[in-house]
Design a protein around this motif. Structure first.
Motif, PDB file in Angstrom:
ATOM      1  N   THR A 152      32.785  87.310   2.563  1.00  0.00           N
ATOM      2  CA  THR A 152      31.561  86.731   3.146  1.00  0.00           C
ATOM      3  C   THR A 152      31.541  85.207   3.026  1.00  0.00           C
ATOM      4  O   THR A 152      30.625  84.557   3.533  1.00  0.00           O
ATOM      5  N   GLY A 153      32.523  84.628   2.342  1.00  0.00           N
ATOM      6  CA  GLY A 153      32.570  83.177   2.165  1.00  0.00           C
ATOM      7  C   GLY A 153      33.287  82.471   3.310  1.00  0.00           C
ATOM      8  O   GLY A 153      33.766  83.106   4.248  1.00  0.00           O
ATOM      9  N   GLN A 154      33.365  81.153   3.212  1.00  0.00           N
ATOM     10  CA  GLN A 154      34.026  80.356   4.262  1.00  0.00           C
ATOM     11  C   GLN A 154      35.461  80.831   4.511  1.00  0.00           C
ATOM     12  O   GLN A 154      35.838  81.199   5.637  1.00  0.00           O
ATOM     13  N   ASP A 155      36.286  80.829   3.458  1.00  0.00           N
ATOM     14  CA  ASP A 155      37.712  81.144   3.646  1.00  0.00           C
ATOM     15  C   ASP A 155      37.908  82.604   4.030  1.00  0.00           C
ATOM     16  O   ASP A 155      38.772  82.927   4.858  1.00  0.00           O
ATOM     17  N   ARG A 204      29.486  92.610  -2.420  1.00  0.00           N
ATOM     18  CA  ARG A 204      28.660  93.077  -3.537  1.00  0.00           C
ATOM     19  C   ARG A 204      27.269  93.355  -3.016  1.00  0.00           C
ATOM     20  O   ARG A 204      26.848  92.793  -1.993  1.00  0.00           O
ATOM     21  N   ASP A 209      32.195  94.398  -7.415  1.00  0.00           N
ATOM     22  CA  ASP A 209      31.752  93.109  -7.958  1.00  0.00           C
ATOM     23  C   ASP A 209      32.801  92.676  -8.963  1.00  0.00           C
ATOM     24  O   ASP A 209      33.261  93.500  -9.777  1.00  0.00           O
ATOM     25  N   LEU A 210      33.194  91.412  -8.922  1.00  0.00           N
ATOM     26  CA  LEU A 210      34.266  90.952  -9.806  1.00  0.00           C
ATOM     27  C   LEU A 210      33.882  90.987 -11.285  1.00  0.00           C
ATOM     28  O   LEU A 210      34.744  90.854 -12.146  1.00  0.00           O
ATOM     29  N   LEU A 226      39.648  85.754  -3.219  1.00  0.00           N
ATOM     30  CA  LEU A 226      38.922  84.527  -2.880  1.00  0.00           C
ATOM     31  C   LEU A 226      37.540  84.491  -3.533  1.00  0.00           C
ATOM     32  O   LEU A 226      36.868  83.456  -3.480  1.00  0.00           O
ATOM     33  N   ALA A 240      34.571  83.942  -5.967  1.00  0.00           N
ATOM     34  CA  ALA A 240      34.339  83.051  -7.106  1.00  0.00           C
ATOM     35  C   ALA A 240      32.923  82.511  -7.044  1.00  0.00           C
ATOM     36  O   ALA A 240      32.299  82.509  -5.972  1.00  0.00           O
ATOM     37  N   SER A 296      31.806  79.291  -6.725  1.00  0.00           N
ATOM     38  CA  SER A 296      32.687  78.202  -6.293  1.00  0.00           C
ATOM     39  C   SER A 296      32.019  76.831  -6.223  1.00  0.00           C
ATOM     40  O   SER A 296      32.684  75.854  -5.880  1.00  0.00           O
ATOM     41  N   TYR A 298      33.655  75.090 -13.940  1.00  0.00           N
ATOM     42  CA  TYR A 298      34.367  75.715 -12.809  1.00  0.00           C
ATOM     43  C   TYR A 298      35.867  75.405 -12.892  1.00  0.00           C
ATOM     44  O   TYR A 298      36.709  76.297 -12.742  1.00  0.00           O
ATOM     45  N   LYS A 351      38.961  78.008 -13.321  1.00  0.00           N
ATOM     46  CA  LYS A 351      40.076  78.103 -12.363  1.00  0.00           C
ATOM     47  C   LYS A 351      41.428  77.952 -13.072  1.00  0.00           C
ATOM     48  O   LYS A 351      42.415  78.554 -12.666  1.00  0.00           O
ATOM     49  N   LEU A 387      44.769  74.936  -3.738  1.00  0.00           N
ATOM     50  CA  LEU A 387      44.253  74.364  -2.502  1.00  0.00           C
ATOM     51  C   LEU A 387      43.321  73.183  -2.780  1.00  0.00           C
ATOM     52  O   LEU A 387      42.441  73.266  -3.640  1.00  0.00           O
ATOM     53  N   HIS A 427      38.859  72.075   1.426  1.00  0.00           N
ATOM     54  CA  HIS A 427      38.968  72.369   2.851  1.00  0.00           C
ATOM     55  C   HIS A 427      37.612  72.821   3.375  1.00  0.00           C
ATOM     56  O   HIS A 427      36.882  73.544   2.719  1.00  0.00           O
TER      57      HIS A 427
HETATM   58  P1  NAP Z   1      32.552  80.456  -0.886  1.00  0.00           P
HETATM   59  O1  NAP Z   1      32.228  80.181   0.539  1.00  0.00           O
HETATM   60  O2  NAP Z   1      31.640  79.980  -1.951  1.00  0.00           O
HETATM   61  O3  NAP Z   1      32.712  82.066  -1.030  1.00  0.00           O
HETATM   62  C1  NAP Z   1      32.738  82.683  -2.292  1.00  0.00           C
HETATM   63  C2  NAP Z   1      32.817  84.180  -2.111  1.00  0.00           C
HETATM   64  O4  NAP Z   1      32.860  84.822  -3.407  1.00  0.00           O
HETATM   65  C3  NAP Z   1      31.615  84.798  -1.371  1.00  0.00           C
HETATM   66  O5  NAP Z   1      32.079  85.788  -0.479  1.00  0.00           O
HETATM   67  C4  NAP Z   1      30.829  85.453  -2.499  1.00  0.00           C
HETATM   68  O6  NAP Z   1      30.065  86.569  -2.085  1.00  0.00           O
HETATM   69  C5  NAP Z   1      31.973  85.929  -3.390  1.00  0.00           C
HETATM   70  N1  NAP Z   1      31.544  86.257  -4.753  1.00  0.00           N
HETATM   71  C6  NAP Z   1      30.883  85.450  -5.621  1.00  0.00           C
HETATM   72  N2  NAP Z   1      30.656  86.104  -6.774  1.00  0.00           N
HETATM   73  C7  NAP Z   1      31.178  87.359  -6.638  1.00  0.00           C
HETATM   74  C8  NAP Z   1      31.253  88.492  -7.474  1.00  0.00           C
HETATM   75  N3  NAP Z   1      30.730  88.506  -8.712  1.00  0.00           N
HETATM   76  N4  NAP Z   1      31.870  89.608  -7.016  1.00  0.00           N
HETATM   77  C9  NAP Z   1      32.393  89.644  -5.755  1.00  0.00           C
HETATM   78  N5  NAP Z   1      32.336  88.592  -4.902  1.00  0.00           N
HETATM   79  C10 NAP Z   1      31.743  87.459  -5.348  1.00  0.00           C
HETATM   80  O7  NAP Z   1      34.020  79.910  -1.242  1.00  0.00           O
HETATM   81  P2  NAP Z   1      35.196  79.397  -0.269  1.00  0.00           P
HETATM   82  O8  NAP Z   1      34.986  77.959   0.025  1.00  0.00           O
HETATM   83  O9  NAP Z   1      35.392  80.358   0.816  1.00  0.00           O
HETATM   84  O10 NAP Z   1      36.440  79.449  -1.269  1.00  0.00           O
HETATM   85  C11 NAP Z   1      37.198  80.645  -1.432  1.00  0.00           C
HETATM   86  C12 NAP Z   1      37.914  80.591  -2.774  1.00  0.00           C
HETATM   87  O11 NAP Z   1      38.781  79.467  -2.810  1.00  0.00           O
HETATM   88  C13 NAP Z   1      37.015  80.459  -3.993  1.00  0.00           C
HETATM   89  O12 NAP Z   1      37.621  81.153  -5.055  1.00  0.00           O
HETATM   90  C14 NAP Z   1      37.027  78.970  -4.283  1.00  0.00           C
HETATM   91  O13 NAP Z   1      36.740  78.732  -5.649  1.00  0.00           O
HETATM   92  C15 NAP Z   1      38.464  78.645  -3.923  1.00  0.00           C
HETATM   93  N6  NAP Z   1      38.733  77.278  -3.473  1.00  0.00           N
HETATM   94  C16 NAP Z   1      38.008  76.746  -2.476  1.00  0.00           C
HETATM   95  C17 NAP Z   1      38.313  75.477  -2.003  1.00  0.00           C
HETATM   96  C18 NAP Z   1      37.540  74.847  -0.876  1.00  0.00           C
HETATM   97  O14 NAP Z   1      37.654  73.640  -0.702  1.00  0.00           O
HETATM   98  N7  NAP Z   1      36.806  75.627  -0.096  1.00  0.00           N
HETATM   99  C19 NAP Z   1      39.378  74.753  -2.600  1.00  0.00           C
HETATM  100  C20 NAP Z   1      40.103  75.353  -3.622  1.00  0.00           C
HETATM  101  C21 NAP Z   1      39.797  76.623  -4.046  1.00  0.00           C
HETATM  102  P3  NAP Z   1      28.471  86.450  -1.704  1.00  0.00           P
HETATM  103  O15 NAP Z   1      28.450  86.127  -0.233  1.00  0.00           O
HETATM  104  O16 NAP Z   1      27.979  87.807  -2.020  1.00  0.00           O
HETATM  105  O17 NAP Z   1      27.898  85.357  -2.550  1.00  0.00           O
END
Ligand code: NAP
Ligand code: GDD
Length: 332
Positions: A15-18, A38, A61-62, A83, A85, A87, A152, A156, A179, A182
């Motif tokens: 459900t997140g961006q990536d 979740r 749920d993680l 993915l 977190a 975040s 955080y 990580k 990464l 992004h």
């Molecule tokens: P994001 O948009 O914040 O998405 C986070 C996802 O994690 C959401 O789908 C969220 O679900 C889910 N989540 C949170 N807590 C959870 C739990 N307890 N159990 C199951 N799911 C859970 O993050 P993103 O930007 O797409 O990034 C993806 C990953 O890459 C993350 O791990 C982030 O830390 C890492 N990362 C991101 C970047 C960046 O620049 N974007 C760079 C390096 C690393 P809900 O919708 O239910 O909240």
């Protein structure tokens, strides 16, 4: 769930961006895509709503080991992309225990589930340039020592090393993609790029005048999320598991981002941006700049979208969204 011959991928954080961009890409490649969601009181699938009929959702749920094992046992994926977190860096100071539980221990729960269900499942871990924190060298590579600056970032680092450890301990195909930042029109509104492009759209369309930001001097290596999910997939298609830095190879300040975003719609950022100490952090990451030479050489990966194009596509998407809300009589 194992009836078809298509490759099965499971995405935590779908459900997140990536997660949303990765799901689109894997569907295009012919995968069966399973998304871990979740339970929440309101739906969170907005980013994958357009492809929801082609996805299969599984609940886990993680923070709950049993649910993660059950999900992996039920789906028996070939590839798991972890993915999920907590975040958002500022939240990690407000909720450090939760951040550790999800962002650090959650990784072990996924690795443990794979270890007990089927060790041949390949696993991608979403590591982060935030681990470099107070950087000890520039540019940062796979060899740069880690110095995290937030709960955080610390979480990580744990996730990163436990992935390496399971690979070395059990011979699992588990990899970490380090990464750098992004972004995209699907970026959460609390992150600085999207906060700026959303603000620019509202200011241009007359529903807002000022944009409150924190540290304008912070420098980040910003790329486009769609380019970066391609690298995740490539990392799971190699003969040998390994870790890779994924970055644009350029760094820009928050001030540069403001200048480019306001400039794109003919506005002067200095007339609208207000520095607000509420958005300063207890400890800051001042400069990130990644060297993706290893990914280029071994994966053949290159970013395709430049900084200027990224800023413009994000501003344009927010302008369209805010305009549509106004057209429907909703104040965006
Ligand atoms: P994001 O948009 O914040 O998405 C986070 C996802 O994690 C959401 O789908 C969220 O679900 C889910 N989540 C949170 N807590 C959870 C739990 N307890 N159990 C199951 N799911 C859970 O993050 P993103 O930007 O797409 O990034 C993806 C990953 O890459 C993350 O791990 C982030 O830390 C890492 N990362 C991101 C970047 C960046 O620049 N974007 C760079 C390096 C690393 P809900 O919708 O239910 O909240
Ligand atoms: N969020 C936010 N809001 N950040 C601001 C603001 C503001 O109003 N004003 C200045 N900044 C600065 C922050 O202090 C930080 O130095 C920089 O903008 C980027 O902040 P974020 O966009 O929140 O991202 P981040 O770099 O802290 O973390 C993101 O990138 C990491 C990879 O390096 C997240 O996506 C993490 O999950 C990811 O791991």
């Amino acid at each position: 769930m194992k009836a078809t011959t298509a490759k099965r991928a499971m995405i935590t954080g779908i459900t997140g961006q990536d997660g949303s961009y990765l799901a689109e890409m894997l569907l295009d490649k012919g995968y069966e895509v399973f998304g871990v969601v979740r339970r929440t009181s309101t739906e969170t699938i907005e980013r994958v709503n357009h492809i929801k009929d082609r996805l299969i959702f599984v609940q886990a749920d993680l923070t709950d080991q049993t649910s993660v094992i059950s999900a992996i046992d039920e789906v028996r994926p070939h590839e798991v992309y972890n993915l999920a977190a907590q975040s958002f860096v500022p939240t990690s100071w407000k909720q450090p225990i939760l951040t550790g539980d999800v962002t650090a221990l959650g990784v072990t729960r996924v690795l443990e589930a794979i270890r007990v269900v089927d060790k041949s499942i390949r696993m991608y871990q979403a590591s982060s340039s935030e681990m470099f924190g107070k950087v000890v060298e520039t540019p940062q590579t796979e060899q740069t020592p880690l110095y995290p600056r937030s709960p955080y970032g610390v979480a990580k680092c744990y996730g990163h090393y436990i992935t390496v450890n399971y690979r070395e301990s059990y011979g699992m195909y588990a990899v970490s993609g380090i990464l750098f930042n992004h972004e995209s029109p699907r970026r959460g509104l609390e992150f600085v790029t999207r906060k700026i492009t959303d603000g620019v759209a509202r200011i241009k369309l007359g529903t807002q005048d000022k944009l409150h930001l924190g540290n304008l001097d912070a420098k980040r290596d910003w790329g486009f999320a769609k380019d970066y999910v391609r690298a995740m997939w490539l990392m799971l298609q190699q003969d040998e598991p390994d870790d890779y830095v994924i970055s644009s190879g350029q760094t820009h300040s928050v001030r540069d981002f403001c200048e480019a975003a306001f400039g794109h719609v003919g506005l002067d950022w200095q007339q609208h941006v207000v520095v607000d100490p509420r958005f300063h952090r207890p400890a800051e990451v001042s400069l990130l700049l990644g060297d993706h030479a290893k990914a280029r050489a071994k994966l053949g990966w290159e970013p395709e979208v430049s900084f200027q194009s990224l800023v413009q596509l994000m501003v344009d998407a927010d302008l369209e969204r805010v305009q549509q809300s106004l057209d429907h009589g909703v104040r965006a």
